[in-house]
Design a protein around this motif. Structure first.
Motif, PDB file in Angstrom:
ATOM      1  N   GLN A  23      -2.846  10.833   5.268  1.00 23.02           N
ATOM      2  CA  GLN A  23      -3.850   9.989   5.926  1.00 23.02           C
ATOM      3  C   GLN A  23      -3.567   8.516   5.681  1.00 23.02           C
ATOM      4  N   LEU A  24      -3.108   8.193   4.497  1.00 18.48           N
ATOM      5  CA  LEU A  24      -2.772   6.800   4.205  1.00 18.48           C
ATOM      6  C   LEU A  24      -1.567   6.378   5.042  1.00 18.48           C
ATOM      7  N   LEU A  33       1.315   2.938  -3.302  1.00 18.11           N
ATOM      8  CA  LEU A  33       0.163   3.524  -3.992  1.00 18.11           C
ATOM      9  C   LEU A  33       0.098   5.030  -3.867  1.00 18.11           C
ATOM     10  N   SER A  34       0.403   5.556  -2.678  1.00 20.56           N
ATOM     11  CA  SER A  34       0.248   6.990  -2.447  1.00 20.56           C
ATOM     12  C   SER A  34       1.107   7.411  -1.271  1.00 20.56           C
ATOM     13  N   ALA A  35       1.471   8.698  -1.267  1.00 19.89           N
ATOM     14  CA  ALA A  35       2.227   9.264  -0.157  1.00 19.89           C
ATOM     15  C   ALA A  35       1.340  10.205   0.652  1.00 19.89           C
ATOM     16  N   HIS A  36       0.043  10.034   0.544  1.00 18.05           N
ATOM     17  CA  HIS A  36      -0.899  10.904   1.253  1.00 18.05           C
ATOM     18  C   HIS A  36      -0.744  10.707   2.763  1.00 18.05           C
ATOM     19  N   VAL A  75       0.822  -1.207   0.000  1.00 19.12           N
ATOM     20  CA  VAL A  75       0.000   0.000   0.000  1.00 19.12           C
ATOM     21  C   VAL A  75       0.857   1.259   0.000  1.00 19.12           C
ATOM     22  N   SER A  76       2.041   1.224   0.584  1.00 23.82           N
ATOM     23  CA  SER A  76       2.879   2.425   0.625  1.00 23.82           C
ATOM     24  C   SER A  76       3.299   2.864  -0.775  1.00 23.82           C
TER      25      SER A  76
END
Length: 98
Positions: free
Chosen positions: A87-88, A82-85, A79-80
């Motif tokens: 909240q994620l 996928l995005s650096a957002h 999952v890391s």
């Protein structure tokens, strides 16, 4: 100095405006829908089972899944990417992700 009064058009102006608006809408509707017939519409060609089988679908690589109790590290790694957002990222630091 003479002041000319402008006559109120009354209901004639409103009727004329309504007619012009209706004609404009009718013209747009005719332009949009009137020039097309059912034969002009593009219909997809039906595919047979043989044609569908010819499409090459790449094989997915098998993944060795860990046990559910040990899956947090595995999920964090997947999952890391996928995005650096933020909240994620805050969700990924918690325990028992799955």
């Amino acid at each position: 100095m003479s002041i000319r009064r402008r006559r109120s058009q009354g209901p004639r102006g409103a009727i004329a405006l309504a007619i012009v608006g209706f004609l404009a809408l009718a013209g747009v509707g005719w332009w949009w829908y009137g020039g097309r017939t059912s034969d002009d519409l593009v219909r997809p060609t039906p595919t047979t089972v043989d044609q569908a089988a010819e499409v090459a679908v790449p094989e997915a690589e098998p993944i060795d899944l860990p046990d559910l109790d040990a899956s947090d590290v595995f999920v964090r790694e997947l999952v890391s990417g996928l995005s650096a957002h933020p909240q994620l990222a805050s969700w990924l630091v918690t325990d028992d992700l799955v």
